[in-house]
Design a protein around this motif. Structure first.
Motif, PDB file in Angstrom:
ATOM      1  N   ASP A 131      28.089  42.543  47.831  1.00 52.05           N
ATOM      2  CA  ASP A 131      27.392  43.494  48.689  1.00 52.05           C
ATOM      3  C   ASP A 131      26.146  43.983  47.970  1.00 52.05           C
ATOM      4  O   ASP A 131      26.037  43.914  46.744  1.00 52.05           O
ATOM      5  CB  ASP A 131      28.300  44.676  49.042  1.00 52.05           C
ATOM      6  N   THR A 132      25.218  44.482  48.754  1.00 49.96           N
ATOM      7  CA  THR A 132      23.959  44.992  48.218  1.00 49.96           C
ATOM      8  C   THR A 132      24.006  46.501  48.043  1.00 49.96           C
ATOM      9  O   THR A 132      22.992  47.108  47.702  1.00 49.96           O
ATOM     10  CB  THR A 132      22.791  44.594  49.137  1.00 49.96           C
ATOM     11  N   VAL A 133      25.165  47.098  48.273  1.00 51.08           N
ATOM     12  CA  VAL A 133      25.369  48.534  48.029  1.00 51.08           C
ATOM     13  C   VAL A 133      26.572  48.696  47.113  1.00 51.08           C
ATOM     14  O   VAL A 133      27.511  47.892  47.138  1.00 51.08           O
ATOM     15  CB  VAL A 133      25.581  49.324  49.352  1.00 51.08           C
ATOM     16  N   LYS A 134      26.535  49.748  46.288  1.00 48.39           N
ATOM     17  CA  LYS A 134      27.671  50.048  45.419  1.00 48.39           C
ATOM     18  C   LYS A 134      28.878  50.405  46.282  1.00 48.39           C
ATOM     19  O   LYS A 134      28.729  50.987  47.358  1.00 48.39           O
ATOM     20  CB  LYS A 134      27.341  51.207  44.479  1.00 48.39           C
ATOM     21  N   ARG A 135      30.047  50.079  45.785  1.00 48.85           N
ATOM     22  CA  ARG A 135      31.291  50.344  46.510  1.00 48.85           C
ATOM     23  C   ARG A 135      32.327  50.936  45.569  1.00 48.85           C
ATOM     24  O   ARG A 135      32.275  50.719  44.358  1.00 48.85           O
ATOM     25  CB  ARG A 135      31.883  49.043  47.053  1.00 48.85           C
ATOM     26  N   SER A 136      33.284  51.579  46.173  1.00 43.39           N
ATOM     27  CA  SER A 136      34.463  52.022  45.425  1.00 43.39           C
ATOM     28  C   SER A 136      35.339  50.800  45.176  1.00 43.39           C
ATOM     29  O   SER A 136      35.212  49.793  45.878  1.00 43.39           O
ATOM     30  CB  SER A 136      35.246  53.051  46.235  1.00 43.39           C
ATOM     31  N   PRO A 137      36.252  50.888  44.218  1.00 41.37           N
ATOM     32  CA  PRO A 137      37.154  49.765  43.987  1.00 41.37           C
ATOM     33  C   PRO A 137      37.937  49.412  45.260  1.00 41.37           C
ATOM     34  O   PRO A 137      38.258  50.277  46.071  1.00 41.37           O
ATOM     35  CB  PRO A 137      38.093  50.270  42.893  1.00 41.37           C
ATOM     36  N   SER A 138      38.243  48.138  45.387  1.00 38.48           N
ATOM     37  CA  SER A 138      38.998  47.672  46.546  1.00 38.48           C
ATOM     38  C   SER A 138      40.433  48.183  46.471  1.00 38.48           C
ATOM     39  O   SER A 138      40.926  48.558  45.407  1.00 38.48           O
ATOM     40  CB  SER A 138      38.989  46.144  46.589  1.00 38.48           C
ATOM     41  N   SER A 139      41.102  48.142  47.608  1.00 36.15           N
ATOM     42  CA  SER A 139      42.506  48.542  47.653  1.00 36.15           C
ATOM     43  C   SER A 139      43.380  47.390  47.157  1.00 36.15           C
ATOM     44  O   SER A 139      42.947  46.230  47.114  1.00 36.15           O
ATOM     45  CB  SER A 139      42.905  48.907  49.084  1.00 36.15           C
ATOM     46  N   ALA A 140      44.610  47.707  46.827  1.00 34.67           N
ATOM     47  CA  ALA A 140      45.558  46.671  46.409  1.00 34.67           C
ATOM     48  C   ALA A 140      45.737  45.646  47.529  1.00 34.67           C
ATOM     49  O   ALA A 140      45.857  44.445  47.269  1.00 34.67           O
ATOM     50  CB  ALA A 140      46.889  47.302  46.023  1.00 34.67           C
ATOM     51  N   ASP A 141      45.753  46.107  48.774  1.00 38.48           N
ATOM     52  CA  ASP A 141      45.892  45.191  49.912  1.00 38.48           C
ATOM     53  C   ASP A 141      44.700  44.249  50.014  1.00 38.48           C
ATOM     54  O   ASP A 141      44.867  43.058  50.292  1.00 38.48           O
ATOM     55  CB  ASP A 141      46.052  45.970  51.222  1.00 38.48           C
ATOM     56  N   GLN A 142      43.490  44.751  49.801  1.00 38.51           N
ATOM     57  CA  GLN A 142      42.306  43.896  49.851  1.00 38.51           C
ATOM     58  C   GLN A 142      42.329  42.842  48.751  1.00 38.51           C
ATOM     59  O   GLN A 142      42.020  41.678  48.980  1.00 38.51           O
ATOM     60  CB  GLN A 142      41.027  44.735  49.744  1.00 38.51           C
ATOM     61  N   ARG A 143      42.714  43.268  47.537  1.00 38.20           N
ATOM     62  CA  ARG A 143      42.796  42.311  46.424  1.00 38.20           C
ATOM     63  C   ARG A 143      43.844  41.238  46.717  1.00 38.20           C
ATOM     64  O   ARG A 143      43.610  40.043  46.486  1.00 38.20           O
ATOM     65  CB  ARG A 143      43.094  43.035  45.112  1.00 38.20           C
ATOM     66  N   ALA A 144      44.989  41.658  47.235  1.00 42.07           N
ATOM     67  CA  ALA A 144      46.046  40.696  47.567  1.00 42.07           C
ATOM     68  C   ALA A 144      45.583  39.741  48.665  1.00 42.07           C
ATOM     69  O   ALA A 144      45.869  38.538  48.614  1.00 42.07           O
ATOM     70  CB  ALA A 144      47.315  41.437  47.997  1.00 42.07           C
ATOM     71  N   TYR A 145      44.866  40.260  49.648  1.00 47.52           N
ATOM     72  CA  TYR A 145      44.373  39.418  50.731  1.00 47.52           C
ATOM     73  C   TYR A 145      43.381  38.380  50.198  1.00 47.52           C
ATOM     74  O   TYR A 145      43.453  37.205  50.553  1.00 47.52           O
ATOM     75  CB  TYR A 145      43.726  40.276  51.821  1.00 47.52           C
ATOM     76  N   LEU A 146      42.456  38.813  49.328  1.00 46.03           N
ATOM     77  CA  LEU A 146      41.485  37.884  48.767  1.00 46.03           C
ATOM     78  C   LEU A 146      42.179  36.815  47.927  1.00 46.03           C
ATOM     79  O   LEU A 146      41.832  35.634  48.006  1.00 46.03           O
ATOM     80  CB  LEU A 146      40.428  38.632  47.936  1.00 46.03           C
ATOM     81  N   LEU A 147      43.172  37.208  47.143  1.00 47.68           N
ATOM     82  CA  LEU A 147      43.931  36.227  46.359  1.00 47.68           C
ATOM     83  C   LEU A 147      44.635  35.229  47.281  1.00 47.68           C
ATOM     84  O   LEU A 147      44.651  34.024  47.002  1.00 47.68           O
ATOM     85  CB  LEU A 147      44.965  36.922  45.475  1.00 47.68           C
ATOM     86  N   GLY A 148      45.207  35.726  48.372  1.00 43.40           N
ATOM     87  CA  GLY A 148      45.866  34.847  49.331  1.00 43.40           C
ATOM     88  C   GLY A 148      44.898  33.870  49.979  1.00 43.40           C
ATOM     89  O   GLY A 148      45.202  32.680  50.124  1.00 43.40           O
ATOM     90  N   LEU A 149      43.714  34.373  50.361  1.00 38.55           N
ATOM     91  CA  LEU A 149      42.683  33.486  50.923  1.00 38.55           C
ATOM     92  C   LEU A 149      42.249  32.443  49.901  1.00 38.55           C
ATOM     93  O   LEU A 149      42.048  31.270  50.247  1.00 38.55           O
ATOM     94  CB  LEU A 149      41.457  34.292  51.355  1.00 38.55           C
ATOM     95  N   ALA A 150      42.108  32.857  48.655  1.00 33.26           N
ATOM     96  CA  ALA A 150      41.702  31.917  47.603  1.00 33.26           C
ATOM     97  C   ALA A 150      42.768  30.843  47.406  1.00 33.26           C
ATOM     98  O   ALA A 150      42.440  29.668  47.199  1.00 33.26           O
ATOM     99  CB  ALA A 150      41.427  32.661  46.299  1.00 33.26           C
ATOM    100  N   ARG A 151      44.036  31.224  47.490  1.00 33.37           N
ATOM    101  CA  ARG A 151      45.111  30.227  47.372  1.00 33.37           C
ATOM    102  C   ARG A 151      45.046  29.237  48.527  1.00 33.37           C
ATOM    103  O   ARG A 151      45.205  28.034  48.337  1.00 33.37           O
ATOM    104  CB  ARG A 151      46.470  30.917  47.325  1.00 33.37           C
TER     105      ARG A 151
END
Length: 170
Positions: A131-151
């Motif tokens: 992203d082109t804007v600063k963000r807060s850390p992602s949620s555990a659900d978002q991290r898990a979802y990204l890992l699942g998509l990567a798998r």
């Protein structure tokens, strides 16, 4: 140093076996970057492969790139880790502060990437959101979802590589 050389040779060989370098975009891979961008409500998502000194993009949304030098991008840092790599402020992170995409256009201010790990355990790239804007850390659900998509993307890459090798052998 020897371990790194061996690891990089294995990575390079694994990427070559996928048969995707320098190929056109494919809807099967575009869906992963679309889903990642939607999940994070972000303007940019990439499916990148690391081969030698290059970071090659099989699928993109938000950036019109096909390849950049490996040391110009974030995804090389996401390799060979257990989980996701997240940076909420690249300008203050010594690993990323001098990258051209941070200091110049598109002025990246957030990165999260999950490794694309093959069945043999070799990480060949990353599925990432920027992203082109600063963000807060992602949620555990978002991290898990990204890992699942990567798998899922990793499995799709392996399946495509199997088909490519079968076709080459015929």
């Amino acid at each position: 140093m020897l371990k790194n050389l061996f690891q990089e040779r294995r990575r390079s060989h694994a990427v070559k076996r996928l048969g995707v370098l320098d190929t056109l975009p494919e809807p099967a891979f575009d869906r992963f970057v679309n889903q990642a961008a939607l999940a994070f409500d972000a303007p940019i998502a990439l499916l990148s492969l690391i081969h030698s000194d290059d970071q090659w993009f099989k699928a993109t949304i938000g950036l019109a790139l096909t390849c950049i030098p490996r040391d110009s991008g974030f995804c090389g840092f996401a390799l060979d880790q257990g989980g996701v790599l997240e940076c909420c402020d690249p300008e203050t992170d010594a690993r990323f502060a001098q990258l051209g995409v941070v200091t110049g256009d598109p002025f990246i201010r957030y990165y999260i990437g999950a490794p694309l790990r093959m069945l043999n355990g070799v990480d060949v790239g990353a599925l990432c959101v920027l992203d082109t804007v600063k963000r807060s850390p992602s949620s555990a659900d978002q991290r898990a979802y990204l890992l699942g998509l990567a798998r899922q993307a990793s499995m799709a890459l392996e399946a495509r590589g199997d088909l490519w090798r079968e076709g080459a052998a015929a």
